[in-house]
Design a protein around this motif. Structure first.
Motif, PDB file in Angstrom:
ATOM      1  N   MET A   1       0.828  -1.185   0.000  1.00  0.00           N
ATOM      2  CA  MET A   1       0.000   0.000   0.000  1.00  0.00           C
ATOM      3  C   MET A   1       0.876   1.254   0.000  1.00  0.00           C
ATOM      4  O   MET A   1       1.907   1.284   0.666  1.00  0.00           O
ATOM      5  CB  MET A   1      -0.888   0.059   1.255  1.00  0.00           C
ATOM      6  N   THR A   2       0.447   2.254  -0.715  1.00  0.00           N
ATOM      7  CA  THR A   2       1.142   3.525  -0.663  1.00  0.00           C
ATOM      8  C   THR A   2       0.467   4.383   0.388  1.00  0.00           C
ATOM      9  O   THR A   2      -0.663   4.137   0.806  1.00  0.00           O
ATOM     10  CB  THR A   2       1.090   4.232  -2.026  1.00  0.00           C
ATOM     11  N   SER A   3       1.167   5.407   0.829  1.00  0.00           N
ATOM     12  CA  SER A   3       0.597   6.288   1.841  1.00  0.00           C
ATOM     13  C   SER A   3       0.825   7.721   1.432  1.00  0.00           C
ATOM     14  O   SER A   3       1.761   8.040   0.699  1.00  0.00           O
ATOM     15  CB  SER A   3       1.242   6.030   3.210  1.00  0.00           C
ATOM     16  N   THR A   4      -0.041   8.596   1.913  1.00  0.00           N
ATOM     17  CA  THR A   4       0.110  10.016   1.679  1.00  0.00           C
ATOM     18  C   THR A   4       0.503  10.673   2.987  1.00  0.00           C
ATOM     19  O   THR A   4       0.397  10.085   4.052  1.00  0.00           O
ATOM     20  CB  THR A   4      -1.196  10.633   1.162  1.00  0.00           C
ATOM     21  N   SER A   5       0.930  11.911   2.903  1.00  0.00           N
ATOM     22  CA  SER A   5       1.443  12.581   4.096  1.00  0.00           C
ATOM     23  C   SER A   5       0.340  12.862   5.091  1.00  0.00           C
ATOM     24  O   SER A   5      -0.824  13.054   4.719  1.00  0.00           O
ATOM     25  CB  SER A   5       2.106  13.909   3.686  1.00  0.00           C
ATOM     26  N   PRO A   6       0.694  12.930   6.375  1.00  0.00           N
ATOM     27  CA  PRO A   6      -0.307  13.264   7.386  1.00  0.00           C
ATOM     28  C   PRO A   6      -0.886  14.650   7.142  1.00  0.00           C
ATOM     29  O   PRO A   6      -0.271  15.499   6.502  1.00  0.00           O
ATOM     30  CB  PRO A   6       0.490  13.212   8.700  1.00  0.00           C
ATOM     31  N   VAL A   7      -2.061  14.880   7.709  1.00  0.00           N
ATOM     32  CA  VAL A   7      -2.714  16.173   7.571  1.00  0.00           C
ATOM     33  C   VAL A   7      -1.857  17.259   8.194  1.00  0.00           C
ATOM     34  O   VAL A   7      -1.197  17.061   9.207  1.00  0.00           O
ATOM     35  CB  VAL A   7      -4.114  16.139   8.232  1.00  0.00           C
ATOM     36  N   SER A   8      -1.822  18.393   7.556  1.00  0.00           N
ATOM     37  CA  SER A   8      -1.068  19.525   8.086  1.00  0.00           C
ATOM     38  C   SER A   8      -1.922  20.770   8.029  1.00  0.00           C
ATOM     39  O   SER A   8      -2.973  20.809   7.398  1.00  0.00           O
ATOM     40  CB  SER A   8       0.196  19.751   7.249  1.00  0.00           C
ATOM     41  N   ALA A   9      -1.462  21.805   8.683  1.00  0.00           N
ATOM     42  CA  ALA A   9      -2.211  23.065   8.678  1.00  0.00           C
ATOM     43  C   ALA A   9      -2.338  23.612   7.267  1.00  0.00           C
ATOM     44  O   ALA A   9      -3.377  24.121   6.866  1.00  0.00           O
ATOM     45  CB  ALA A   9      -1.511  24.073   9.580  1.00  0.00           C
ATOM     46  N   ASP A  10      -1.264  23.486   6.472  1.00  0.00           N
ATOM     47  CA  ASP A  10      -1.321  24.002   5.102  1.00  0.00           C
ATOM     48  C   ASP A  10      -2.352  23.248   4.273  1.00  0.00           C
ATOM     49  O   ASP A  10      -3.143  23.833   3.540  1.00  0.00           O
ATOM     50  CB  ASP A  10       0.050  23.885   4.441  1.00  0.00           C
ATOM     51  N   GLN A  11      -2.339  21.915   4.376  1.00  0.00           N
ATOM     52  CA  GLN A  11      -3.293  21.122   3.614  1.00  0.00           C
ATOM     53  C   GLN A  11      -4.714  21.412   4.043  1.00  0.00           C
ATOM     54  O   GLN A  11      -5.649  21.349   3.262  1.00  0.00           O
ATOM     55  CB  GLN A  11      -2.978  19.633   3.791  1.00  0.00           C
ATOM     56  N   ALA A  12      -4.895  21.700   5.320  1.00  0.00           N
ATOM     57  CA  ALA A  12      -6.235  21.948   5.841  1.00  0.00           C
ATOM     58  C   ALA A  12      -6.731  23.334   5.477  1.00  0.00           C
ATOM     59  O   ALA A  12      -7.901  23.634   5.639  1.00  0.00           O
ATOM     60  CB  ALA A  12      -6.242  21.790   7.357  1.00  0.00           C
ATOM     61  N   GLY A  13      -5.860  24.170   5.018  1.00  0.00           N
ATOM     62  CA  GLY A  13      -6.280  25.526   4.707  1.00  0.00           C
ATOM     63  C   GLY A  13      -6.528  26.337   5.958  1.00  0.00           C
ATOM     64  O   GLY A  13      -7.218  27.344   5.946  1.00  0.00           O
ATOM     65  N   GLY A  14      -5.929  25.910   7.059  1.00  0.00           N
ATOM     66  CA  GLY A  14      -6.151  26.595   8.329  1.00  0.00           C
ATOM     67  C   GLY A  14      -4.877  27.226   8.830  1.00  0.00           C
ATOM     68  O   GLY A  14      -3.909  27.407   8.109  1.00  0.00           O
ATOM     69  N   THR A  15      -4.856  27.580  10.097  1.00  0.00           N
ATOM     70  CA  THR A  15      -3.690  28.154  10.725  1.00  0.00           C
ATOM     71  C   THR A  15      -3.043  27.105  11.601  1.00  0.00           C
ATOM     72  O   THR A  15      -3.645  26.064  11.878  1.00  0.00           O
ATOM     73  CB  THR A  15      -4.116  29.356  11.592  1.00  0.00           C
TER      74      THR A  15
END
Length: 537
Positions: A1-15
């Motif tokens: 299985m491949t994996s993607t990066s964990p959620v980050s503030a930038d990806q979330a569009g938040g601070t």
């Protein structure tokens, strides 16, 4: 299985410190605004929920007491009469506006569902689609379902008979954590359209998603107090929900459903239950193997298998078993696991530590009993705390727990068969009967096998979405998978009481004065023989 990066503030569009606009701590202004919509909260022990993706806090939720719950039902009962008095067409217009708002503001709730439930973006989008479909369907058809219906009277022309529908009163809805948006819509919206008020207790883990839909419903014109959301522990407010509801709607485990049904029975009120499943998929010998393998991936691993109607058992004809297994395992192994708030992942996380432990225990028990793991079979803490690889097993013996028990995770077992009758018998050999899937190039043959499966919904050349998305057809379980149906006309009419009214003119339904009973009975007997031949009788 491949994996993607964990959620980050930038990806979330938040601070920094935020997850999809929901604060990483318990004091996010957006989360707090949603929580403020809930009623009650005098319990001295609030709970702080965390995101399955990261383990970070998402919101602190006040918890209601028994007294809070009973006060909410008192207020709902007071509001119900005025709500029921509104024309159905007016109630329908609210749902049409809600449909438009859900689609317009879907990005907000896609983030929210992912953060709360740990779903992939596509699985969260399924919830948006389902919610919009339900709102549109009942926004169009409720008046037709609720309109008074004429019926044949006992004596043609002289007896006018019909049926009118009355709301039950206050409907209690207990919603699960796995589909917080879609199942809220499926259960709450038709109850409201029938003229009831609703008191909903969502699971704490995914309460913000339900509160978001509640916010949009009031923006669409739903009066305050008609739908109220109660946050609390079942051990504290469960009795109030059972004792105060005029109708109880529950989605969850079979043992809990049985306990609730026993409690409701003592009050002689009505209920509906959607419970567990061990859903089979039958691949007929003429099936398109590539399409069946691709369909099985979606059927088994959507929402990481945490879907009541997802497939956990696959029966494949021996003539194509090797080809199917190779294609299915290859597609499963290629799934991208991740927790980004975008469409870059195919499968998300399990939702709780309990779910992860149950999945792990089922797979290890199967291994120890001789099963073979073809792909997957391990947790992935490198991606997130609750990730588990999509897992395919074969050679699973009856002694293994996952042979018959519901796993409710990304785990499926493959079995071969030689005779279709044997496959049908084995597919039906379960205490459950929620959903099933059949694959064949011949639609008629697929339909015939589907009709033999003891499940409330059966999909041909699809896993579950065809029936799940067809809001006009009823959905529910047979056997220990539940009682009652959601969706379609039944999904609304279950929230009503049917009342028969008949007006009698002229001829009385007893002998005239002075007429011997023997003459009357002979006359009525002859009349009934004649009436039987009339159309519509």
């Amino acid at each position: 299985m491949t994996s993607t990066s964990p959620v980050s503030a930038d990806q979330a569009g938040g601070t920094p410190g935020t997850i999809g606009g929901v604060d990483g701590g318990p004091h996010s202004s957006r989360a707090a605004a949603l929580v403020a919509r809930a009623v009650g909260g005098k319990d001295s022990a609030p709970v702080t929920m965390t995101s399955p993706f990261t383990g970070l806090p998402t919101a602190t939720l006040p918890q209601a007491t028994d007294a809070d719950a009973r006060a909410v039902f008192h207020d709902a009962r007071a509001a119900q009469r005025a709500w029921a008095a509104r024309p159905v067409a007016e109630r329908q217009r609210i749902l049409i506006r809600l449909h438009d708002l859900v689609l317009k503001r879907q990005r907000e709730v896609l983030d929210l569902v992912q953060v709360e439930a740990g779903k992939s973006r596509m699985d969260a989008f399924d919830e948006v689609c389902s919610t919009a479909l339900v709102a549109a369907y009942y926004g169009k058809h409720s008046a037709k379902f609720l309109a008074p219906k004429r019926s044949a009277g006992v004596i043609p022309l002289l007896t006018k008979a019909g049926v009118v529908r009355h709301p039950k009163g206050v409907v209690g809805v207990i919603s699960p954590w796995n589909y917080p948006l879609a199942l809220t819509a499926m259960d709450v919206l038709p109850a409201l359209m029938a003229g009831n008020t609703v008191v909903q207790k969502p699971d704490n883990q995914t309460a913000l998603s339900a509160l978001w839909l509640h916010e949009l419903a009031e923006e669409a014109g739903l009066p305050a107090g008609v739908w109220q959301i109660l946050l609390g522990r079942g051990s504290r407010i469960g009795d109030a929900l059972v004792e105060e509801s005029d109708y109880l709607c529950f989605t969850g485990s079979t043992p809990t459903g049985k306990n609730l049904a026993a409690q409701v029975a003592s009050r002689l009120t009505s209920y509906s239950l959607e419970l567990g499943g061990k859903n089979p998929m039958v691949v007929l010998p003429d099936a398109d193997v590539a399409k069946a393998a691709a369909g099985a991936v979606t059927a088994c691993f959507s929402s990481a298998g945490q879907l009541c109607v997802s497939v956990e058992r696959i029966y494949v004809h021996e003539s194509i078993r090797a080809e199917f297994t190779e294609a299915f395992v290859r597609r499963t192994a290629a799934l991208r696991l991740g927790c980004t708030l975008d469409y870059g992942s195919d499968m998300g996380s399990l939702t709780s530590a309990d779910q992860l432990e149950n999945v792990r225990a089922h797979v290890e028990d199967a291994r120890s009993n001789g099963a073979t793991v073809l792909t997957g079979g391990r947790a992935r803490p490198d991606i997130g705390p609750l990730f588990y690889e999509p897992t395919v097993l074969t050679d699973v013996p009856e002694s293994a727990r996952l042979f018959a028990e519901e796993t409710f995770g990304p785990v499926v077992s493959i079995y071969g068969y030689h005779d279709v009758n044997d496959a049908v018998e084995r597919a039906n050999d379960t205490e459950y009967g929620l959903n099933a899937s059949v694959w064949s190039r011949d639609g008629r043959a697929g339909w015939e096998v589907a009709a033999r499966l003891k499940a409330g919904t059966v999909n041909v050349n699809e896993g579950y979405a065809a029936t799940f998305g067809s809001v006009g057809v009823p959905m529910g379980g047979m056997k220990e998978s539940g009682v009652g149906r959601r969706n379609g006309a039944e999904g609304l009419l279950k929230y009503t009481e049917a009342q028969a009214i008949a007006i009698q003119r002229g001829l009385k339904l007893r002998p005239f004065r002075g007429m011997p009973a023997s003459v009357w009975t002979r006359s009525m007997t002859a009349s009934m023989k004649l009436l039987r031949r009339l159309p519509g009788r």
